[in-house]
Design an enzyme around this catalytic site. Structure first.
Site, mmCIF file in Angstrom:
data_model
loop_
_atom_site.group_PDB
_atom_site.id
_atom_site.type_symbol
_atom_site.label_atom_id
_atom_site.label_comp_id
_atom_site.label_asym_id
_atom_site.label_seq_id
_atom_site.Cartn_x
_atom_site.Cartn_y
_atom_site.Cartn_z
ATOM 1 N N ARG A 144 62.713 -3.259 62.213
ATOM 2 C CA ARG A 144 61.702 -3.988 61.448
ATOM 3 C C ARG A 144 61.004 -3.082 60.460
ATOM 4 O O ARG A 144 61.030 -1.860 60.561
ATOM 5 C CB ARG A 144 60.675 -4.639 62.372
ATOM 6 C CG ARG A 144 59.791 -3.667 63.165
ATOM 7 C CD ARG A 144 58.515 -3.324 62.393
ATOM 8 N NE ARG A 144 57.487 -2.751 63.244
ATOM 9 C CZ ARG A 144 56.805 -1.658 62.957
ATOM 10 N NH1 ARG A 144 57.050 -0.969 61.856
ATOM 11 N NH2 ARG A 144 55.867 -1.219 63.776
ATOM 12 N N GLU A 243 49.713 -8.315 62.753
ATOM 13 C CA GLU A 243 48.908 -7.134 62.427
ATOM 14 C C GLU A 243 48.900 -6.894 60.923
ATOM 15 O O GLU A 243 47.864 -6.639 60.321
ATOM 16 C CB GLU A 243 49.482 -5.892 63.120
ATOM 17 C CG GLU A 243 49.074 -5.729 64.563
ATOM 18 C CD GLU A 243 49.454 -4.355 65.093
ATOM 19 O OE1 GLU A 243 49.211 -3.356 64.389
ATOM 20 O OE2 GLU A 243 49.999 -4.286 66.206
ATOM 21 N N ARG A 247 55.775 -8.777 58.688
ATOM 22 C CA ARG A 247 56.665 -7.942 59.477
ATOM 23 C C ARG A 247 58.051 -8.581 59.378
ATOM 24 O O ARG A 247 58.259 -9.705 59.839
ATOM 25 C CB ARG A 247 56.199 -7.844 60.924
ATOM 26 C CG ARG A 247 54.959 -6.975 61.048
ATOM 27 C CD ARG A 247 54.838 -6.263 62.360
ATOM 28 N NE ARG A 247 53.788 -5.245 62.301
ATOM 29 C CZ ARG A 247 53.444 -4.487 63.321
ATOM 30 N NH1 ARG A 247 54.053 -4.614 64.477
ATOM 31 N NH2 ARG A 247 52.499 -3.574 63.187
ATOM 32 N N CYS A 289 47.812 -0.218 60.287
ATOM 33 C CA CYS A 289 47.716 0.908 61.227
ATOM 34 C C CYS A 289 48.330 2.160 60.608
ATOM 35 O O CYS A 289 49.456 2.108 60.100
ATOM 36 C CB CYS A 289 48.440 0.572 62.529
ATOM 37 S SG CYS A 289 48.317 1.891 63.767
ATOM 38 N N THR A 291 49.770 4.571 61.850
ATOM 39 C CA THR A 291 51.011 5.014 62.484
ATOM 40 C C THR A 291 52.238 4.363 61.847
ATOM 41 O O THR A 291 53.368 4.780 62.107
ATOM 42 C CB THR A 291 51.016 4.707 63.995
ATOM 43 O OG1 THR A 291 51.014 3.294 64.202
ATOM 44 C CG2 THR A 291 49.812 5.321 64.675
ATOM 45 N N ARG A 298 60.646 0.637 62.068
ATOM 46 C CA ARG A 298 60.675 0.856 63.512
ATOM 47 C C ARG A 298 61.997 0.293 64.022
ATOM 48 O O ARG A 298 62.197 -0.927 64.051
ATOM 49 C CB ARG A 298 59.496 0.175 64.216
ATOM 50 C CG ARG A 298 59.485 0.435 65.716
ATOM 51 C CD ARG A 298 58.204 -0.070 66.397
ATOM 52 N NE ARG A 298 58.219 0.255 67.806
ATOM 53 C CZ ARG A 298 58.732 -0.537 68.763
ATOM 54 N NH1 ARG A 298 59.243 -1.711 68.447
ATOM 55 N NH2 ARG A 298 58.725 -0.157 70.013
ATOM 56 N N ARG A 327 57.825 2.309 74.970
ATOM 57 C CA ARG A 327 56.909 1.191 75.201
ATOM 58 C C ARG A 327 57.511 0.293 76.287
ATOM 59 O O ARG A 327 58.706 0.334 76.535
ATOM 60 C CB ARG A 327 56.718 0.341 73.944
ATOM 61 C CG ARG A 327 56.049 1.031 72.776
ATOM 62 C CD ARG A 327 55.875 0.065 71.626
ATOM 63 N NE ARG A 327 55.219 0.652 70.471
ATOM 64 C CZ ARG A 327 54.901 -0.003 69.366
ATOM 65 N NH1 ARG A 327 55.198 -1.292 69.270
ATOM 66 N NH2 ARG A 327 54.306 0.599 68.365
ATOM 67 N N GLU A 332 53.430 -2.837 72.818
ATOM 68 C CA GLU A 332 52.594 -1.668 73.014
ATOM 69 C C GLU A 332 51.565 -1.928 74.105
ATOM 70 O O GLU A 332 51.047 -3.030 74.247
ATOM 71 C CB GLU A 332 51.871 -1.331 71.699
ATOM 72 C CG GLU A 332 51.277 0.050 71.671
ATOM 73 C CD GLU A 332 50.818 0.449 70.276
ATOM 74 O OE1 GLU A 332 50.490 1.628 70.096
ATOM 75 O OE2 GLU A 332 50.791 -0.422 69.387
#
Length: 375
Positions: A144, A243, A247, A289, A291, A298, A327, A332
């Site tokens: 993703r 988020e 995505r 985020c 990160t 990812r 994870r 998460e």
């Protein structure tokens, strides 16, 4: 017991994040929260890097969207067990609050202050084969990336109208996708609880945010503007306003990384014909985020490793050696009592898209070897 911080009333969001000075109310919450953080044994990067000098320098600042330091750190102030503790309230936060964001990003992503994100290079997906041809270990593969649509803040400063606007834009953009990317958009508004839960259980749909996201004000106006697009085979999906604004992901059973990655490359190419994304010369694609900066890639597998996971300390050490993140399969902060874990590349910034996939592919190859050899 530490007293919980009062929730921000977020008046600026009701006023569409107008410019102005940080309000006395927000300053009071910042001061109280910072005192609580300093007195705690929090392991977060927020505590380590938000020195008194930096706090005093940033507490009065605002972005043009109206975001304050509180919008960026409220989750870490409320959840003292956070690992990072910081989110960007809008794309400008990475610049306006850079004395806090920069050292966190540099440590997490192992980059230097002088580094710049390399140009996008998706490479040749055919380079990657099937990690587990016999199907002994890898249950599924997912790749993703995240995208931010130009002109909008992130969740803490988004209005209800912002959510609706993004949803409307994406419905139009996804309407006529070609070939096996074609599918349907399914808004959360009006979706039955039964359908939602089935999609969640099958690892297709996101849930309302956990306590870290709730404290970051990432779940306001839920479920307005949120939804999921998927093709008929559910091998290409897009989450709207979870988020991040978008995505984009591709997934399928088994370990064929090349097929999954090829489909994502095609999907991203189609979407970016119709929507403008926010980028930075230094940080690549900007996201909620820190990160997830850089490529935002990812690449992950759900993998059965019952032997390795018997000793989690050693398992984490091994995964860290290959820059992999562990994870639970529920996402998460979730657990995996059945020995099935989600393993993904940890690094996304300072690498190309192809390099992210290569790091994950080679790391999982070594994890499988280790599982086979474990007693």
């Amino acid at each position: 017991m530490a007293k919980a911080l009062p929730k921000p009333k977020c008046k600026k969001c009701e006023e569409k994040c107008g410019k102005g000075k940080t309000s006395p109310e927000v300053l009071a919450q910042l001061e109280a929260g910072y005192e609580k953080l300093v007195d705690s044994d929090s392991p977060s990067m927020l505590k380590r890097f938000l020195t008194k000098e930096i706090f005093d320098k940033l507490k009065y600042k605002k972005t043009s969207f109206g975001s304050t330091l509180l919008d960026c750190i409220q989750s870490g102030l409320e959840n003292l067990d956070s690992g990072i503790g910081v989110y960007a309230a809008d794309p400008e936060c990475y610049q306006v609050f850079s004395p806090l964001f920069d050292p966190i990003i540099e440590e997490y992503h192992h980059v230097k202050a002088t580094d710049k994100q390399p140009a996008s290079d998706w490479g040749n997906a055919a380079t990657f084969g099937n990690l587990d041809p016999k199907g002994e270990f890898v249950i599924s593969t997912r790749v993703r990336c995240c995208r931010t649509i130009k002109g909008y803040p992130f969740n803490p400063c988004m209005t209800e109208e912002n959510y609706k606007d993004i949803e409307s834009q994406m419905q139009a953009a996804l309407k006529d996708l070609p070939g096996d990317l074609a599918g349907t958009y399914n808004p959360l508004t009006g979706m039955s609880k039964e359908v939602q839960q089935k999609l969640i259980d099958d690892h297709y749909l996101f849930k309302e945010g956990d306590r870290f996201l709730q404290s970051a004000n990432a779940c306001r106006f839920w479920p307005t503007g949120r939804g999921i697009f998927f093709n008929q085979a559910k091998t290409f999906l897009m989450w709207i306003c979870e988020e991040d604004h978008l995505r984009i992901m591709c997934m399928q059973p088994g370990g064929n990384v090349g097929e999954t990655f090829k489909r994502l490359i095609a999907a991203v190419a189609e979407v970016q014909k119709k929507v403008t994304f926010v980028t930075s010369e230094r940080f690549g694609f900007l996201t909620f985020c820190p990160t997830n900066l850089g490529t935002t890639i990812r690449a992950s597998v759900h993998i059965k490793v019952p032997k390795l996971s018997r000793d989690m300390d050693k398992f984490k050490e091994l995964a860290g050696k290959f820059n992999l993140q562990i994870r639970g399969t529920g996402g998460e902060h979730s657990d995996s009592p059945d020995g099935v874990y989600d393993l993904s590349n940890k690094r996304r910034l300072g690498l190309t898209e192809y390099q992210c996939l290569k790091e994950m592919y080679e790391g999982i190859t070594e994890i499988i070897k280790a599982e086979k050899g474990a007693k």
